[in-house]
Design a protein around this motif. Structure first.
Motif, PDB file in Angstrom:
ATOM      1  N   ALA A 374       0.826  -1.206   0.000  1.00  0.00           N
ATOM      2  CA  ALA A 374       0.000   0.000   0.000  1.00  0.00           C
ATOM      3  C   ALA A 374       0.862   1.258   0.000  1.00  0.00           C
ATOM      4  N   GLN A 378      -2.705   4.620   2.658  1.00  0.00           N
ATOM      5  CA  GLN A 378      -3.698   3.783   1.995  1.00  0.00           C
ATOM      6  C   GLN A 378      -3.706   2.386   2.619  1.00  0.00           C
ATOM      7  N   SER A 379      -4.825   1.688   2.467  1.00  0.00           N
ATOM      8  CA  SER A 379      -4.922   0.344   3.027  1.00  0.00           C
ATOM      9  C   SER A 379      -4.751  -0.743   1.974  1.00  0.00           C
ATOM     10  N   GLN A 382      -1.162  -2.020  -4.295  1.00  0.00           N
ATOM     11  CA  GLN A 382      -1.144  -1.312  -5.566  1.00  0.00           C
ATOM     12  C   GLN A 382      -0.852  -2.271  -6.723  1.00  0.00           C
TER      13      GLN A 382
END
Length: 564
Positions: A374, A378-379, A382
């Motif tokens: 991440a 962000q959780s 990607q």
């Protein structure tokens, strides 16, 4: 199948469809003004007035050498001149309780095109006697006996015989054509090429689809051989007997026979086919060296040809009429010659029509997206281009209950609604990240197309034997938080792989999908889908670690390219 209502099985016809077929049958058997007049509510009266003048319809029984009786219907042109002969088309039934009557809506058009038409229900199906062998060697032998019976009818040209079938009828047609060279052309809609790959994908049983098929067959009507295969698949005993059973019933096994005879083969399938393997159909088509064409459409098994089977216009049946006309000399089609290529629609637009010379020409090259950890704040992980990303780990729980992300909420019916432009909506913000790992791209800077097959590599460490992961690729709208499915695939690990990190690389189902500018692609790796049978659903809660070790970094190869 009607959209309205919920049929008892995923393949059942709706009340309106059955009423129309009953009215057609009555008008064929008794072409009186009253019977034909009933068809006016569907706009068919004029058509069947013409039919009554040019042909005779009858229902009959064809008795096999072992005494098995096949329920059949026959349409023969009237008033042939002495010595005049016609091409003939044989229609083995799809897997439906009305058997060969599913084709009643096609008979008038075939007949007006100059064909003798013979439709029949395979042994054990509908009103035919005997046991069900699932398009096995006995069914192929029956097809040869059916041809023997057919060529004894005055007016049938024995050198111009074609087979057309949908679903179960497609398999029967293809397998018969491999054995009997009197079949000069074959067309199979919602066809299969590899029965084993359809039952067992990446070590994972397609149990929901399998049980739906078994329910339609009726276990009490199945042969002892098939009942034993049913038992083994349910018990996850995938042994040489199961493989041999599937191999004998797979057209790909007889590839050399098709190529030696240069048999013209038309195949159709669907992007979200949940019954038979789409990659296997594509590979089989690509390996054929004779005249061939492939159509891939929006929806699921049997959706696209349904209007055509009932007598309306549909790409699969329109292509079949052209196909038979070209190779057998009839005039059921629109007069245009067939194309020998790959034809498709893109999801979820059934009005689209793309043409390419071959699958190799059609599919776009893969572009590598790396699975990465991440970003700050962000959780979700990607999906990024550029350098490979190593060193991250994501752990998910296998609890026997998955998220709301599934292959299809309903077999066949979900795809039917897709054909109406209403694909199922997934809400990815509601995914329990403890049960699934999510990896997301940045918003697309341009509208792009996914066209062809995708491939996922990931390293997985399951704590229990028989663990399964299911990968879904979604088209995500970041404004609404909703998504549509693009493609998917499962993967099941062996008992020997439990407790150790194993890098696996496996294909996802092919797709043709346009992703709008500003959307994101999301890869969801889940642990449960009711479509598949796997140990995650029956064992105690355990952890599955997803990792990306150096030298074997995880990635998704995706044929994603900007739309011109």
């Amino acid at each position: 199948m009607s959209v309205a209502g919920t049929p008892e099985t995923p393949f059942a016809l709706g009340a309106e469809d059955l009423a129309k077929l009953d009215a057609i049958r009555e008008a064929l058997l008794d072409p009186s003004p009253r019977r034909i007049g009933r068809l006016d509510q569907w706009g068919l009266a004029d058509d069947y007035e013409v039919y009554a003048q040019i042909a005779r319809y009858s229902e009959t029984v064809i008795t096999m050498a072992d005494g098995t009786e096949l329920d059949a219907s026959l349409s023969v042109p009237r008033d042939l001149a002495p010595g005049q002969t016609c091409p003939a088309v044989v229609l083995p039934a799809p897997l439906i309780n009305i058997g060969h009557r599913a084709y009643l809506g096609m008979i008038s058009r075939w007949t007006q095109g100059g064909y003798v038409v013979l439709a029949y229900s395979q042994r054990g199906l509908a009103k035919s006697t005997g046991e069900i062998h699932v398009a096995g060697p006995q069914d192929v032998a029956d097809a040869t006996e059916v041809i023997d019976w057919l060529v004894g009818i005055d007016g049938v040209d024995p050198d111009r015989i074609g087979f057309f079938g949908s679903s179960y009828g497609a398999g029967t047609s293809l397998l018969a054509a491999a054995k009997d060279r009197r079949i000069k052309a074959v067309a199979g809609t919602s066809a299969w090429a590899d029965l084993f790959a359809s039952l067992y994908e990446n070590g994972t049983r397609h149990l929901k689809a399998f049980e739906a098929l078994v329910q339609l067959f009726g276990e009490d009507r199945c042969s002892p051989e098939f009942r034993e295969i049913i038992r083994k698949i349910r018990a996850n005993t995938i042994d040489d007997e199961v493989r041999a059973f599937a191999e004998a019933r797979s057209p790909k096994t007889y590839l050399e026979a098709y190529n030696d005879a240069a048999t013209p083969v038309l195949l159709t399938t669907s992007w979200h086919e949940t019954i038979f393997s789409v990659p296997a159909v594509i590979d089989f088509h690509s390996s054929l060296t004779g005249p061939k064409t492939l159509l891939v459409q929006v929806g699921d098994h049997g959706n696209a040809e349904l209007p055509g089977l009932s007598g309306l216009r549909a790409k699969p049946t329109d292509m079949a009429y052209r196909w038979m006309d070209h190779h057998l000399g009839g005039t059921a089609g629109d007069g245009e010659p067939p194309r020998f290529d790959v034809r498709s629609e893109y999801m979820f637009n059934p009005l689209s029509d793309l043409r390419h010379l071959s699958w190799a020409d059609y599919a776009l090259p893969g572009k590598r997206f790396h699975l990465a950890d991440a970003a700050a704040g962000q959780s979700d992980g990607q999906l990024v281009e550029g350098s490979a990303a190593a060193g991250w780990t994501r752990s998910v729980k296998a609890t026997g209950q998955g998220t709301d992300i599934v292959v299809a909420p309903k077999l066949v019916q979900t795809g039917l609604v897709e054909r109406l432009g209403l694909p199922h909506v997934y809400r990815t913000a509601e995914i329990d990240r403890g049960l699934a790992a999510v990896f997301t791209t940045a918003p697309l800077e341009r509208t792009a197309r996914v066209r062809g097959g995708a491939e996922l590599r990931v390293t997985v460490k399951p704590q229990q034997p028989g663990a399964t992961i299911v990968a879904y690729l979604l088209d995500h709208n970041p404004v609404t938080g909703t998504a549509h499915i693009v493609t998917h695939a499962p993967y099941t690990f062996t008992a020997e792989q439990a407790g150790r990190a194993t890098t696996v690389t496996f294909p996802l189902q092919p797709a043709d999908y346009v992703v709008a500018k500003g959307r994101r692609l999301q890869l969801v790796i889940d642990t449960h889908d009711p479509f598949f049978a796997h140990a995650n659903a029956v064992t105690a809660v355990f952890t599955i670690d997803l990792t990306s070790p150096k030298g074997a970094e995880s990635y998704l190869d995706l044929p994603l390219h900007p739309v011109d």
